[in-house]
Design a protein around this motif. Structure first.
Motif, PDB file in Angstrom:
ATOM      1  N   ARG A   1       0.861  -1.179   0.000  1.00  0.00           N
ATOM      2  CA  ARG A   1       0.000   0.000   0.000  1.00  0.00           C
ATOM      3  C   ARG A   1       0.897   1.227   0.000  1.00  0.00           C
ATOM      4  NH1 ARG A   1      -5.050   0.324  -1.162  1.00  0.00           N
ATOM      5  NH2 ARG A   1      -5.542   1.831   0.418  1.00  0.00           N
ATOM      6  N   HIS A   2       0.632   2.151  -0.894  1.00  0.00           N
ATOM      7  CA  HIS A   2       1.273   3.456  -0.910  1.00  0.00           C
ATOM      8  C   HIS A   2       0.138   4.464  -0.811  1.00  0.00           C
ATOM      9  CE1 HIS A   2       5.236   2.052  -3.001  1.00  0.00           C
ATOM     10  NE2 HIS A   2       4.936   1.342  -1.927  1.00  0.00           N
ATOM     11  N   GLY A   3      -0.093   4.952   0.391  1.00  0.00           N
ATOM     12  CA  GLY A   3      -1.261   5.817   0.604  1.00  0.00           C
ATOM     13  C   GLY A   3      -2.522   4.996   0.480  1.00  0.00           C
ATOM     14  N   ASP A   4      -3.404   5.411  -0.411  1.00  0.00           N
ATOM     15  CA  ASP A   4      -4.662   4.693  -0.628  1.00  0.00           C
ATOM     16  C   ASP A   4      -4.608   3.744  -1.813  1.00  0.00           C
ATOM     17  OD1 ASP A   4      -5.913   5.929   1.506  1.00  0.00           O
ATOM     18  OD2 ASP A   4      -6.690   7.577   0.279  1.00  0.00           O
ATOM     19  N   GLU A   5      -3.438   3.596  -2.412  1.00  0.00           N
ATOM     20  CA  GLU A   5      -3.313   2.795  -3.626  1.00  0.00           C
ATOM     21  C   GLU A   5      -2.448   1.561  -3.413  1.00  0.00           C
ATOM     22  OE1 GLU A   5      -4.911   3.642  -6.493  1.00  0.00           O
ATOM     23  OE2 GLU A   5      -5.751   5.362  -5.431  1.00  0.00           O
ATOM     24  N   TRP A   6      -2.761   0.488  -4.145  1.00  0.00           N
ATOM     25  CA  TRP A   6      -1.895  -0.688  -4.182  1.00  0.00           C
ATOM     26  C   TRP A   6      -0.820  -0.464  -5.234  1.00  0.00           C
ATOM     27  CZ3 TRP A   6      -2.182  -3.845  -0.321  1.00  0.00           C
ATOM     28  CH2 TRP A   6      -3.398  -4.088   0.306  1.00  0.00           C
ATOM     29  N   VAL A   7       0.373  -0.955  -4.982  1.00  0.00           N
ATOM     30  CA  VAL A   7       1.474  -0.900  -5.932  1.00  0.00           C
ATOM     31  C   VAL A   7       2.085  -2.295  -5.999  1.00  0.00           C
ATOM     32  CG1 VAL A   7       3.739   0.095  -6.436  1.00  0.00           C
ATOM     33  CG2 VAL A   7       1.955   1.511  -5.400  1.00  0.00           C
ATOM     34  N   GLU A   8       2.233  -2.819  -7.204  1.00  0.00           N
ATOM     35  CA  GLU A   8       2.911  -4.112  -7.349  1.00  0.00           C
ATOM     36  C   GLU A   8       4.404  -3.879  -7.158  1.00  0.00           C
ATOM     37  OE1 GLU A   8       3.810  -7.503 -10.658  1.00  0.00           O
ATOM     38  OE2 GLU A   8       1.829  -6.580 -10.703  1.00  0.00           O
ATOM     39  N   VAL A   9       5.014  -4.642  -6.262  1.00  0.00           N
ATOM     40  CA  VAL A   9       6.433  -4.446  -5.955  1.00  0.00           C
ATOM     41  C   VAL A   9       7.295  -5.644  -6.345  1.00  0.00           C
ATOM     42  CG1 VAL A   9       6.030  -2.756  -4.137  1.00  0.00           C
ATOM     43  CG2 VAL A   9       6.132  -5.189  -3.558  1.00  0.00           C
ATOM     44  N   GLY A  10       6.675  -6.721  -6.790  1.00  0.00           N
ATOM     45  CA  GLY A  10       7.491  -7.858  -7.177  1.00  0.00           C
ATOM     46  C   GLY A  10       6.697  -8.996  -7.780  1.00  0.00           C
ATOM     47  N   TYR A  11       7.396  -9.771  -8.575  1.00  0.00           N
ATOM     48  CA  TYR A  11       6.847 -10.999  -9.154  1.00  0.00           C
ATOM     49  C   TYR A  11       8.004 -11.979  -9.274  1.00  0.00           C
ATOM     50  CZ  TYR A  11       5.044 -14.435 -12.411  1.00  0.00           C
ATOM     51  OH  TYR A  11       4.666 -15.609 -12.994  1.00  0.00           O
ATOM     52  N   THR A  12       7.788 -13.191  -8.808  1.00  0.00           N
ATOM     53  CA  THR A  12       8.820 -14.207  -8.917  1.00  0.00           C
ATOM     54  C   THR A  12       8.180 -15.571  -9.107  1.00  0.00           C
ATOM     55  OG1 THR A  12      10.824 -15.110  -7.901  1.00  0.00           O
ATOM     56  CG2 THR A  12       9.012 -14.569  -6.418  1.00  0.00           C
ATOM     57  N   GLU A  13       8.937 -16.474  -9.688  1.00  0.00           N
ATOM     58  CA  GLU A  13       8.513 -17.862  -9.867  1.00  0.00           C
ATOM     59  C   GLU A  13       9.528 -18.732  -9.127  1.00  0.00           C
ATOM     60  OE1 GLU A  13       8.041 -18.606 -14.052  1.00  0.00           O
ATOM     61  OE2 GLU A  13       6.713 -16.895 -14.297  1.00  0.00           O
ATOM     62  N   PRO A  14       9.333 -18.946  -7.816  1.00  0.00           N
ATOM     63  CA  PRO A  14      10.321 -19.667  -7.013  1.00  0.00           C
ATOM     64  C   PRO A  14      10.687 -21.044  -7.548  1.00  0.00           C
ATOM     65  CG  PRO A  14       8.616 -18.746  -5.618  1.00  0.00           C
ATOM     66  CD  PRO A  14       8.188 -18.541  -7.040  1.00  0.00           C
ATOM     67  N   ALA A  15       9.731 -21.781  -8.047  1.00  0.00           N
ATOM     68  CA  ALA A  15      10.037 -23.122  -8.555  1.00  0.00           C
ATOM     69  C   ALA A  15      10.942 -23.040  -9.771  1.00  0.00           C
ATOM     70  CB  ALA A  15       8.759 -23.879  -8.892  1.00  0.00           C
TER      71      ALA A  15
END
Length: 99
Positions: free
Chosen positions: A74-88
């Motif tokens: 959350r950044h203020g009132d908004e969602w922000v995507e901060v990462g994407y990973t494929e662990p497998a």
């Protein structure tokens, strides 16, 4: 109607349901991380909504593999995507589905 998947729940309703679950979990946590487990479509349309992209999409082009982790903050009132990973994939493992 391409904005409504074949099972009848419109993409916007999926995003609203995910947003409500994310806000609820975020509001209950005093510090640290919250993990929400979901299927591919709810995660992908949430990503699209957060990125300001149209919710209607080609399912064959989703960036949301099995055993993937999409991270939001959350950044203020908004969602922000901060990462994407494929662990497998990054560990050289093979995803054989749920066991």
């Amino acid at each position: 109607d391409p904005s409504i998947p074949s099972w009848g729940e419109p993409y916007l309703e999926i995003v609203q349901r995910m947003d409500a679950a994310m806000r609820d979990a975020w509001g209950q946590e005093d510090g640290g991380d919250v993990v929400i487990v979901s299927h591919q479509l709810p995660i992908w349309v949430t990503h699209l909504a957060v990125a300001g992209e149209p919710l209607r999409h080609d399912p064959r082009k989703r960036r949301c593999a099995l055993s993937s982790v999409t991270s939001f903050e959350r950044h203020g009132d908004e969602w922000v995507e901060v990462g994407y990973t494929e662990p497998a994939a990054t560990a050289g493992s093979v995803d054989v589905g749920a066991v």
